[in-house]
Write a protein that holds these residues in place. Structure first.
Motif, PDB file in Angstrom:
ATOM      1  N   LEU A 161      96.942  63.043  29.373  1.00 32.91           N
ATOM      2  CA  LEU A 161      97.349  64.148  30.252  1.00 32.91           C
ATOM      3  C   LEU A 161      96.795  63.887  31.647  1.00 32.91           C
ATOM      4  N   ALA A 162      97.676  63.931  32.641  1.00 30.85           N
ATOM      5  CA  ALA A 162      97.324  63.643  34.034  1.00 30.85           C
ATOM      6  C   ALA A 162      96.777  62.225  34.191  1.00 30.85           C
ATOM      7  N   PRO A 163      97.561  61.216  33.790  1.00 33.49           N
ATOM      8  CA  PRO A 163      97.072  59.831  33.853  1.00 33.49           C
ATOM      9  C   PRO A 163      96.904  59.350  35.289  1.00 33.49           C
ATOM     10  N   TRP A 164      95.765  58.758  35.551  1.00 40.27           N
ATOM     11  CA  TRP A 164      95.533  58.251  36.913  1.00 40.27           C
ATOM     12  C   TRP A 164      96.430  57.071  37.231  1.00 40.27           C
ATOM     13  N   SER A 165      96.872  56.383  36.176  1.00 43.66           N
ATOM     14  CA  SER A 165      97.730  55.215  36.415  1.00 43.66           C
ATOM     15  C   SER A 165      99.131  55.638  36.852  1.00 43.66           C
ATOM     16  N   ALA A 166      99.452  56.911  36.701  1.00 40.24           N
ATOM     17  CA  ALA A 166     100.820  57.358  37.020  1.00 40.24           C
ATOM     18  C   ALA A 166     100.777  58.756  37.640  1.00 40.24           C
ATOM     19  N   GLY A 167     100.035  58.874  38.715  1.00 36.42           N
ATOM     20  CA  GLY A 167      99.920  60.167  39.395  1.00 36.42           C
ATOM     21  C   GLY A 167     101.244  60.601  40.013  1.00 36.42           C
ATOM     22  N   VAL A 168     101.342  61.884  40.281  1.00 36.02           N
ATOM     23  CA  VAL A 168     102.570  62.435  40.878  1.00 36.02           C
ATOM     24  C   VAL A 168     102.344  62.584  42.384  1.00 36.02           C
ATOM     25  N   ARG A 169     103.170  61.913  43.161  1.00 34.38           N
ATOM     26  CA  ARG A 169     102.807  61.745  44.561  1.00 34.38           C
ATOM     27  C   ARG A 169     102.969  62.984  45.440  1.00 34.38           C
ATOM     28  N   PHE A 170     103.748  63.964  44.978  1.00 30.90           N
ATOM     29  CA  PHE A 170     103.868  65.144  45.845  1.00 30.90           C
ATOM     30  C   PHE A 170     102.760  66.150  45.584  1.00 30.90           C
ATOM     31  N   MET A 171     101.897  65.866  44.590  1.00 31.77           N
ATOM     32  CA  MET A 171     100.724  66.729  44.419  1.00 31.77           C
ATOM     33  C   MET A 171      99.708  66.344  45.483  1.00 31.77           C
ATOM     34  N   HIS A 172      98.701  67.151  45.634  1.00 33.50           N
ATOM     35  CA  HIS A 172      97.767  66.910  46.720  1.00 33.50           C
ATOM     36  C   HIS A 172      97.101  65.551  46.651  1.00 33.50           C
ATOM     37  N   SER A 173      96.473  65.202  45.541  1.00 31.85           N
ATOM     38  CA  SER A 173      95.925  63.848  45.464  1.00 31.85           C
ATOM     39  C   SER A 173      96.777  62.998  44.537  1.00 31.85           C
ATOM     40  N   GLY A 174      97.764  63.599  43.930  1.00 31.91           N
ATOM     41  CA  GLY A 174      98.612  62.876  43.001  1.00 31.91           C
ATOM     42  C   GLY A 174      98.101  62.926  41.575  1.00 31.91           C
ATOM     43  N   ARG A 175      96.906  63.446  41.353  1.00 27.47           N
ATOM     44  CA  ARG A 175      96.301  63.267  40.036  1.00 27.47           C
ATOM     45  C   ARG A 175      95.493  64.431  39.487  1.00 27.47           C
ATOM     46  N   GLU A 176      95.204  65.435  40.289  1.00 28.43           N
ATOM     47  CA  GLU A 176      94.125  66.314  39.865  1.00 28.43           C
ATOM     48  C   GLU A 176      94.533  67.574  39.131  1.00 28.43           C
ATOM     49  N   GLU A 177      95.693  67.520  38.483  1.00 32.93           N
ATOM     50  CA  GLU A 177      96.266  68.725  37.931  1.00 32.93           C
ATOM     51  C   GLU A 177      95.378  69.493  36.927  1.00 32.93           C
ATOM     52  N   PRO A 178      94.884  68.894  35.813  1.00 37.37           N
ATOM     53  CA  PRO A 178      93.965  69.708  34.999  1.00 37.37           C
ATOM     54  C   PRO A 178      92.600  69.721  35.673  1.00 37.37           C
ATOM     55  N   SER A 179      92.408  70.670  36.535  1.00 38.65           N
ATOM     56  CA  SER A 179      91.189  70.682  37.339  1.00 38.65           C
ATOM     57  C   SER A 179      90.574  72.069  37.303  1.00 38.65           C
ATOM     58  N   THR A 180      89.433  72.202  37.922  1.00 36.44           N
ATOM     59  CA  THR A 180      88.814  73.520  38.018  1.00 36.44           C
ATOM     60  C   THR A 180      89.665  74.448  38.895  1.00 36.44           C
ATOM     61  N   LEU A 181      90.652  73.874  39.604  1.00 33.92           N
ATOM     62  CA  LEU A 181      91.581  74.710  40.372  1.00 33.92           C
ATOM     63  C   LEU A 181      92.668  75.284  39.457  1.00 33.92           C
TER      64      LEU A 181
END
Ligand SMILES: CC(C)(COP(=O)(O)OP(=O)(O)OC[C@H]1O[C@@H](n2cnc3c(N)ncnc32)[C@H](O)[C@@H]1OP(=O)(O)O)[C@@H](O)C(=O)NCCC(=O)NCCS
Length: 305
Positions: free
Chosen positions: A128-148
């Motif tokens: 889930l939320a692999p760093w090898s395949a981040g989504v580029r329109f997100m803020h960093s591309g990767r930080e979706e399951p986060s404290t946010l």
């Protein structure tokens, strides 16, 4: 509740659900996407306009949970070919996952459907939320399951996903640096403004002595991947590096300050970046230069029997 599977093209209308969940102000650095940016962004790599297949990621699908005909949760799933200990295997990827904080039932339904779909072809693991395949329109591309997005993080943990990688998301709400002085006159600075699709350029700052590189700082305009107005004044510190032999002499601080000053000069007002939690030296530097930790993001994984 019903789960609907879409191709990326058929599912581009789900951009509005992404915007509701990620660009509603809870993460100040995720900006709204258009349907076109959503569809294109999901099929191309994090930093370049090349297809995800170029990095071994395939079978891109969107899943939506609908309640009374209305989409309430969304995931984007894919598979990735990986070689582990000389053995070729496949991992299932959940690149994007969104549901409302108060709607755990929709989140659970979506997670189960995403896992089942990924396991319909054999995969050894789901990430889930692999760093090898981040989504580029997100803020960093990767930080979706986060404290946010704590509800998403908790759902993953409740479903036995383990944290595999962690990074802090640091933000500087107002770039306000003065132009730093270059103390060592044998050095020179090269600033390259690279064309971006946004209103402002990507900026690469290099520090050199006699033609030898000492370090560099790369800033990427968020406007490169997003038309949203707020993205036009936001930069992401993609890279800051001082070569080993030259570290601890003030060059990192100089490069960061100079890069931010150059960014401010062309109209960027705020900056963000990601840093590993044990990179204390970098965190000290960023904190001293006006950045603070906005959240902590994770890549999570689960072995599949
Ligand atoms: C992070 C990095 C760019 C810092 O560059 P640098 O030239 O070594 O740093 P500077 O000499 O300019 O020091 C700036 C600040 O970093 C921190 N720092 C530097 N050396 C440190 C050390 N040995 N211990 C703790 N903090 C240190 C301090 O806060 C220092 O400020 P101070 O001198 O006022 O105490 C450099 O270490 C590097 O390239 N690291 C590898 C790549 C990397 O991790 N990049 C960041 C990715 S997010």
């Amino acid at each position: 509740m019903k789960v609907i599977e879409h191709t990326i093209d058929d599912g581009r209308h789900l951009a509005s659900l992404y915007n509701e969940r990620f660009a509603d102000g809870s993460d100040p650095h995720c900006h709204p996407v258009t349907e076109q940016e959503f569809a294109v962004g999901l099929t191309q790599t994090l930093r370049h306009d090349s297809p995800m297949s170029a990095v071994g990621v395939h079978a891109l699908r969107l899943l939506a949970v609908e309640r009374a005909g209305k989409p309430v949760a969304l995931s984007h799933i894919a598979t990735e070919a990986v070689t582990t200990d000389g053995r070729d295997t496949r991992r299932g990827l959940i690149r994007l996952f969104a549901f409302a904080p108060g709607d755990r039932a929709a989140g659970q339904c979506l997670l189960e459907a995403s896992e089942a779909r990924l396991m319909s072809d054999p995969v050894e693991k789901i990430v889930l939320a692999p760093w090898s395949a981040g989504v580029r329109f997100m803020h960093s591309g990767r930080e979706e399951p986060s404290t946010l997005q704590p509800h998403l993080l908790s759902l993953a943990r409740l479903n036995r996903y383990a944290v595999e990688r962690t990074q802090h998301i640091m933000t500087c709400e107002r770039i306000g640096v003065d132009k730093p002085a270059l103390r060592d006159r044998s050095m020179n600075v090269d600033v390259e403004a690279r064309e971006s699709r946004g209103r402002r350029p990507n900026v690469v700052t290099r520090l050199m002595r006699d033609g030898t590189g000492i370090g560099s700082c790369e800033l990427e305009s968020r406007g490169h991947f997003l038309q949203a107005e707020a993205a036009q004044t936001a930069v992401f510190v993609h890279d800051l590096e001082v070569h080993e032999a030259f570290q601890r002499s003030g060059h990192g601080r100089y490069l960061l300050r100079r890069a931010l000053w150059e960014a401010r000069r062309v109209g960027f007002t705020n900056a963000s970046l990601c840093v590993l939690p044990d990179n204390h030296r970098a965190i000290m530097l960023y904190a001293a230069e006006g950045f603070s930790i906005a959240g902590t993001g994770h890549q999570l994984g689960k072995e599949v029997d």
